[in-house]
Design a protein around this motif. Structure first.
Motif, short mmCIF file in Angstrom:
data_model
loop_
_atom_site.label_atom_id
_atom_site.label_comp_id
_atom_site.label_asym_id
_atom_site.label_seq_id
_atom_site.Cartn_x
_atom_site.Cartn_y
_atom_site.Cartn_z
N UNK A 185 44.20 62.72 50.02
CA UNK A 185 43.92 62.18 51.36
C UNK A 185 42.60 61.42 51.41
N UNK A 186 41.70 61.67 50.47
CA UNK A 186 40.40 60.99 50.48
C UNK A 186 40.54 59.49 50.22
N UNK A 187 41.73 59.03 49.78
CA UNK A 187 41.96 57.60 49.57
C UNK A 187 42.39 56.88 50.85
N UNK A 188 42.56 57.61 51.95
CA UNK A 188 42.99 56.98 53.20
C UNK A 188 41.81 56.40 53.95
N UNK A 189 42.10 55.42 54.81
CA UNK A 189 41.04 54.68 55.50
C UNK A 189 40.46 55.44 56.69
N UNK B 293 37.21 56.70 52.38
CA UNK B 293 37.87 55.87 51.38
C UNK B 293 38.68 54.75 51.99
N UNK B 294 39.71 54.35 51.25
CA UNK B 294 40.59 53.29 51.74
C UNK B 294 41.23 52.53 50.61
N UNK B 295 42.21 51.71 50.97
CA UNK B 295 42.95 50.94 49.98
C UNK B 295 42.89 49.45 50.26
N UNK B 296 43.12 48.66 49.21
CA UNK B 296 43.12 47.21 49.30
C UNK B 296 44.13 46.69 48.29
N UNK B 297 44.72 45.54 48.56
CA UNK B 297 45.65 44.94 47.62
C UNK B 297 44.89 43.94 46.75
N UNK B 298 44.89 44.21 45.45
CA UNK B 298 44.35 43.29 44.46
C UNK B 298 45.50 42.49 43.85
N UNK B 299 45.16 41.45 43.10
CA UNK B 299 46.23 40.70 42.45
C UNK B 299 46.86 41.49 41.32
N UNK B 300 46.08 42.28 40.60
CA UNK B 300 46.61 43.02 39.46
C UNK B 300 45.73 44.22 39.17
N UNK B 301 46.22 45.10 38.31
CA UNK B 301 45.44 46.27 37.90
C UNK B 301 44.20 45.85 37.11
N UNK B 302 44.25 44.69 36.48
CA UNK B 302 43.08 44.19 35.76
C UNK B 302 41.91 43.96 36.72
N UNK C 5 48.84 44.66 43.64
CA UNK C 5 48.30 45.91 43.09
C UNK C 5 47.63 46.68 44.22
N UNK C 6 47.97 47.95 44.38
CA UNK C 6 47.34 48.80 45.38
C UNK C 6 46.17 49.54 44.75
N UNK C 7 44.97 49.26 45.23
CA UNK C 7 43.74 49.81 44.66
C UNK C 7 43.08 50.69 45.72
N UNK C 8 42.81 51.93 45.35
CA UNK C 8 42.22 52.90 46.28
C UNK C 8 40.87 53.37 45.79
#
Length: 474
Positions: A130-134, A138-147, A307-310
């Motif tokens: 749950x600590x990855x939620x906004x 924490x929170x999440x963001x969409x990156x182009x890739x895992x790189x 890519x979902x980055x948390x």
């Protein structure tokens, strides 16, 4: 192009895509062209006058299509899935139509708020901490890739380890990072880009299951501290690209907490499996991680890139990456009431990627996504059983999910020839790796429309290729 012309040609393109996806199995999976063949068909100079849209679409079929390797074929078993789906394609079209530049909340509030909300959905859908939620730190963001996600995580780790001084004065001490010998190459590239140097990346040995050895991590950290170096970052992997191995997150997390190291977890492809509760053991120990990423554009039917980055503490990431020039200042940002995702990534600009993730989740539903994932894992397990029962072949690594690493017992030469013959045939596509210094074939099952018949055909073709006269048995 007038609105009426756009409508007419748009229908033509949608029909073309629908026909392509409907008939993709008729094409050779691997593009059957020679280097330079596509470019040789293109005119040496750009046209001076406008050309018709019909001519453009005709050249897609004449010039481009023969040079496409068909990742959407249900007989594509190479590398990793890069699957898509109708809802995702249509959402991407809408995103292109909006033409949104989502760098700030104010430049398109829907772009930011939908992304935040859908990434929070992702935490619940995969059973992530749950600590990855906004709604917390924490929170999440969409990156182009895992790189890109790995690079952002490394930059945040670098800044935290140096009291956020490196971004101003440069790297003033020798920082060290750690990962498995089977980790993705993007970790090494991130070390290069972040200015830490690839010589300061410790590629740790793996165990018999090709997972990072926690005792090797402990020994490497102790040695670096004794040498006066500064450990700062550990990247663990859930489902390595090479063979699908899963690092021991709980043990790694304990070590990271003991020394105050940033723990990043790369779940690029395998992370999607956690949609199904029975596969969530892959994430045991994830609660200790500072950051985590997985790619819906690999195995969750969202087309590239997504890519979902948390992060567990978004302030660390923002402090590492935020720069606010005068031309970006605005009331909402100054008041601290909004998220500006430009501070969570390398580039300033960003596309409306959340739209396609939203469309896919709503169109499939969680149960629909789970059904596809379970079907792919079941097919992979059945394929692994066929390999294990065949006297000429052997499994080269554990196959906990949808990637099966296997090889012919005849040695590297015959495995190379099997793969080359199959790929040249166009009837399926395989890729390879090296495990225990042996060339190993990879069967990655996860394309949106792959069914049992495609896996059965692949196994039959593999066995036929192994029985072809003239193959080297050395």
């Amino acid at each position: 192009m007038t609105p009426d012309e756009f409508r007419r040609h748009g229908r033509e393109v949608i029909d073309w895509i629908a026909n392509y996806l409907e008939t993709v199995e008729q094409y050779p999976v691997l593009a059957q062209v020679e280097p330079g063949q596509i470019r040789a068909q293109l005119p040496p100079h750009a046209p001076e006058e406008p050309e018709s849209f019909d001519a453009l679409l005709a050249d897609v079929e004449r010039v481009i299509l023969p040079g496409i390797t068909h990742w959407q074929s249900p007989s594509f078993f190479g590398f990793f899935p890069a699957n898509n789906s109708g809802p995702s394609i249509l959402a991407d079209l809408l995103s292109s139509g909006f033409g949104v530049q989502g760098m700030l909340w104010m430049t398109s509030p829907a772009c930011t708020e939908l992304e935040t909300h859908v990434l929070d959905w992702g935490v619940d859908m995969l059973g992530l901490p749950a600590r990855f939620k906004s709604d917390g730190a924490g929170g999440g963001v969409i990156q182009d890739s895992a790189s890109s996600a790995s690079l952002c995580a490394l930059l945040a780790a670098r800044e935290r380890a140096t009291g956020y001084q490196t971004r101003r004065s440069g790297v003033g001490k020798r920082l060290v990072a750690y990962t498995s010998e089977h980790a993705h190459s993007s970790i090494e590239k991130a070390m290069n880009i972040a200015g830490l140097g690839t010589e300061n990346l410790r590629k740790l040995p793996s165990d018999e299951r090709f997972a990072m050895r926690a005792d090797a991590l402990q020994d490497a950290i102790d040695a670096d501290l004794a040498a006066g170096l500064a450990p700062c970052f550990v990247s663990a992997t859930v489902g390595t690209t090479s063979c699908g191995s899963i690092d021991p997150l709980s043990e790694i997390g304990q070590i990271c907490r003991r020394y105050g190291l940033w723990m990043h977890v790369d779940g690029a492809m395998a992370g999607t499996a956690a949609l199904c509760p029975e596969f969530r053991t892959i994430h045991e120990g994830l609660e200790a991680a500072d950051s985590y990423c997985f790619n819906p554009h690999k195995w969750m039917f969202v087309n590239f890139d997504c890519d979902c980055f948390y992060v567990a503490d978004r302030k660390s990431l923002i402090q590492a990456l935020s720069i606010l020039p005068e031309y970006l200042r605005n009331e909402a940002t100054e008041a601290g009431r909004v998220i500006d995702y430009r501070d969570w990534q390398i580039p300033l600009g960003r596309r409306f990627r959340a739209l396609k993730l939203w469309f896919v989740i709503r169109s499939f539903g969680i149960h629909g996504l789970q059904q596809r994932v379970r079907a792919h894992v079941a097919l992979a397990q059945e394929f692994a059983a066929w390999v294990a029962a065949d006297a000429e072949f052997e499994l080269a690594a554990p196959a906990p999910l949808n990637l099966v690493c296997f090889r012919h017992r005849g040695g590297d030469a015959i495995n190379q020839q099997i793969m080359d013959r199959l790929n040249r045939s166009g009837r399926l596509y395989l890729s390879h790796t090296r495990l225990a210094d042996k060339l190993t074939l990879r069967m990655s099952i996860g394309q949106t429309n792959t069914q049992r018949q495609h896996v059965e055909q692949a196994w039959r073709l593999i066995r036929e290729a192994a029985g072809v006269e003239g193959l080297s048995r050395r």
